[in-house]
Design a protein around this motif. Structure first.
Motif, mmCIF file in Angstrom:
data_model
loop_
_atom_site.group_PDB
_atom_site.id
_atom_site.type_symbol
_atom_site.label_atom_id
_atom_site.label_comp_id
_atom_site.label_asym_id
_atom_site.label_seq_id
_atom_site.Cartn_x
_atom_site.Cartn_y
_atom_site.Cartn_z
ATOM 1 N N ASN A 137 24.399 31.123 -17.825
ATOM 2 C CA ASN A 137 25.327 31.483 -18.897
ATOM 3 C C ASN A 137 24.731 31.291 -20.293
ATOM 4 N N ASP A 168 17.473 28.095 -14.246
ATOM 5 C CA ASP A 168 17.565 29.546 -14.049
ATOM 6 C C ASP A 168 16.973 30.341 -15.207
ATOM 7 N N LYS A 244 9.880 30.891 -13.493
ATOM 8 C CA LYS A 244 10.443 30.275 -12.290
ATOM 9 C C LYS A 244 10.143 31.222 -11.135
ATOM 10 N N GLY B 324 17.330 32.441 -10.458
ATOM 11 C CA GLY B 324 17.406 31.303 -9.551
ATOM 12 C C GLY B 324 17.894 31.655 -8.156
ATOM 13 N N LEU B 325 18.862 30.942 -7.686
ATOM 14 C CA LEU B 325 19.371 31.130 -6.325
ATOM 15 C C LEU B 325 20.176 32.420 -6.172
ATOM 16 N N HIS B 327 21.959 34.257 -9.423
ATOM 17 C CA HIS B 327 23.037 34.132 -10.397
ATOM 18 C C HIS B 327 22.962 35.208 -11.475
ATOM 19 N N VAL B 328 24.095 35.466 -12.091
ATOM 20 C CA VAL B 328 24.147 36.247 -13.326
ATOM 21 C C VAL B 328 25.125 35.529 -14.259
ATOM 22 N N THR B 330 28.339 34.529 -16.017
ATOM 23 C CA THR B 330 29.711 34.561 -15.499
ATOM 24 C C THR B 330 30.490 35.782 -15.991
ATOM 25 N N VAL B 357 17.891 33.701 -1.828
ATOM 26 C CA VAL B 357 19.179 33.643 -2.501
ATOM 27 C C VAL B 357 20.094 32.720 -1.706
ATOM 28 N N VAL B 361 25.708 27.118 -3.531
ATOM 29 C CA VAL B 361 25.393 25.824 -4.140
ATOM 30 C C VAL B 361 26.148 25.593 -5.452
ATOM 31 N N TYR B 362 26.139 26.576 -6.335
ATOM 32 C CA TYR B 362 26.756 26.411 -7.654
ATOM 33 C C TYR B 362 27.976 27.312 -7.804
ATOM 34 N N THR B 364 28.799 29.573 -10.000
ATOM 35 C CA THR B 364 28.533 30.988 -10.272
ATOM 36 C C THR B 364 28.304 31.741 -8.969
#
Lengths: 418, 418
Positions: A137, A168, A244, B324-325, B327-328, B330, B357, B361-362, B364
């Motif tokens: 975000n 991220d 990353k 990351g895992l 995400h974009v 929100t 992916v 976990v989070y 988002t």
């Protein structure tokens, strides 16, 4: 049992005693052990005894005094450097934020040392919260707030700055600060790939190594994260060259196209630099935080509809992630030419990530250059986007800026064929 | 001097004698030496003597007979396997195409052996031209033509297929064929990072190694390219797991998240496989070439305008390259939810490239899953796009297909934290 309770957890022949913390997952318990280190325990098959209720203040719940003795002021030590810790959120910051809560805009040395006791004796600490968000975000206006906060901390006498940031988008924020700030002291981003509630959390080692890096002689914007899967060293990456590269490994961050700047040995605390860097005090503190928001990034893939490029209609800037040496389908070139004629600055990068764009080799590339596309050399696509946002506001000649290294983002030209 | 002339070139104490070929750059001369190998010579400072004019047929110019003696038929050898060479263009194909020209839809064993004499004695060859394009111009309909041609060659008895392809989009085409075809024989993509007119060209070794791989027991779609910067071995990559990771190095191609399937030793011609693979004859030949064209790929970067996602309005499919895992920001989630409600299949991949992916976990990620986003595991973003194009036409349950490995694109689930 509730967060804040003192508990004993037995599971699979191991016993943990400490304060129960809020967990980010339903299937793990998080226990803050004596000494401040947090451990995650699989809830499945775990026996929990509540030893005392509500002994620890969490997010505004009342403390019943168990940590009252810890509330003494930390004394300022003239012999130690002063490091400013700036929190933007993310996994690493959750260690600190459990106590201060999301709404608190300041934290102090005491909060820091309670969260990561290993930081004690290394520096005098100042703490500051710029945001408390997951880094997906993160937004350009927050990069500006962050740059301003770092600027003020250095102006107020910080000998180094550590920015705690979600992983991220850490590379984008580090790049933004690298372009916005001239810094006479180290600015070190660090984060955590495994939250403090995971047995293999990297938050303590990364935070300690980042503080050591912030005390070093390297006055650049760096990223400090695990160098390998073991707990022996953190790598120091130049903020504009880091990426990353793994979703979950603790050593996910890698410098692209070069060795990292250096390494922090965790046991000896020694820092070894392997490349040239800008030394402490070499430049005066300065800030140019203006950004052009209207820049997009498009990754070309086969079968892409040329109408995709309409997203850049009327935009100030467009980064293209082309294939190979910097190519797109020939059908897209007339559309790029139109955009450029209408005033959009179009910059070519490569989805290969390693190596540099060189559009003088094949016809497609020469056509792109003729259309007015600017080559970003070996600048990483994400970094190129941040740079273009910055250059459109701060550079007299944007094309020249994109073809010049401003903050180590563009490495010395190598001949692609040799 | 003109292409087709026999010339002697002196430059920097070296002398080259052979036939002048068309050059892809203005600053190099290309000379085809005796034996068919081409060499590039810097035009700057080169002395050129024309020994005989127009001795070689190039792109339809008349041959005056100098290569007349070479036009004998190559005899079929019953003891050798038959390998079909399919050309789509690109740097590697230019070796062959100099003689046959762009308009010729067939080439024969003689053409192949004249271009790369080292291929002699390894197989009986069939040749076929599907396209003659730089691979940035490769398009889904050409993937279909290519799959059809490979299918026909195998049906006609080829013991293995080598596809000569530009390197820019080789990974996308290899993925397309891996989804479209069930194959009882090896299908080996190869290309060249340095054209034959460069002293360090990799075209001969790659072509020879690809032919050896096509004779092997591994009936998969593979990519065969230099394993390192030296000329000792080529790596065999699974087509759905490979990525061009460098703009110019000869060992640009890497298998992501695993070791390559195997290696071809150039000197001993021995092939070592390091991983399990589908063996020759394990499945019957089959083809399902249908593709849904209306699929786009969007790479998320901080500051991205949510309106960017309008590109997917009314589309059948959208691949998101998240952070990351997976995400974009929100703010994009409601827009993705709308697209999904309108019938667009949205699949999440990670711009980290390595790792998988994992949106559980989070917050988002959990919000994305709730919105109906499908996780692509560790499928590479580009491969995920090709797969979704294929699955939308050929799979009864697209979500299940995207979460299942169809052609080695999705590796066995690993727990991201361990």
């Amino acid at each position: 049992m509730n967060p804040g309770d003192r508990v004993r957890v037995d599971r699979a022949d191991r016993t943990y005693e400490g304060v129960l913390l809020p967990s980010s997952t339903d299937d793990h318990l998080v226990v803050k052990l004596e000494g401040g280190y947090n451990v995650g325990v699989d809830r499945d098959g775990a026996d929990v005894d509540v030893l005392a209720e509500d002994v620890y203040e969490i997010d505004g719940t009342d403390s019943t005094g168990a940590d009252e003795g810890e509330s003494s002021e930390i004394e300022f030590d003239d012999d130690l450097p002063t490091i400013s810790l700036i929190s933007t959120g993310g996994t690493i910051a959750s260690t600190v934020d459990y106590r201060t809560g999301a709404v608190t805009a300041q934290f102090d040395a005491e909060d820091v040392l309670r969260a990561v006791p290993d930081l004690a004796g290394r520096a005098n600490y100042r703490g500051r919260v710029v945001a408390n968000i997951l880094s997906e975000n993160m937004e350009p206006p927050l990069w500006q707030d962050l740059a301003q906060a770092v600027y003020e901390e250095i102006e107020a006498g910080a000998d180094g700055v550590v920015v705690m940031h979600g992983t991220d988008t850490m590379q984008y924020s580090a790049s933004a600060l690298a372009f916005m700030l001239e810094t006479p002291v180290p600015i070190v981003f660090t984060g955590s790939q495994r939250s403090a509630d995971r047995p293999s959390s990297d938050n303590v080692m990364n935070a300690v190594s980042a503080v050591e890096a912030a005390k070093s002689d390297c006055a650049e914007v760096m990223v400090c994260m695990h160098a390998s899967e073991s707990d022996d060293a953190c790598a120091l990456h130049r903020g504009t060259r880091v990426r990353k590269n793994h979703t979950s490994r603790r050593d996910a961050f890698e410098t692209i196209g070069a060795k990292p700047l250096g390494e922090v040995d965790y046991e000896s605390e020694e820092i070894t630099f392997r490349r040239d860097y800008q030394q402490r005090g070499a430049v005066d503190l300065a800030i140019e935080p203006e950004l052009e928001d209207d820049v997009e990034l498009v990754k070309f893939t086969p079968g892409m509809d040329p109408a995709f490029l309409d997203i850049a209609e009327g935009s100030e800037g467009l980064i293209v992630e082309g294939t190979g040496l910097g190519h797109v389908h020939t059908d897209l070139i007339p559309r790029l030419e139109e955009l450029i004629a209408d005033g959009t600055t179009v910059v070519m990068t490569s989805q290969c990530l390693e190596g540099r764009v060189c559009d003088r080799v094949y016809d497609t590339g020469r056509d792109l250059l003729e259309a007015g596309v600017i080559e970003a050399g070996d600048t990483l696509p994400g970094t190129a986007k941040v740079k273009l946002m910055w250059a459109l506001e701060n550079s007299a000649d944007v094309e020249e800026a994109m073809e010049t290294s401003l903050a180590g983002e563009l490495q010395v030209r190598s001949v692609p064929w040799e």
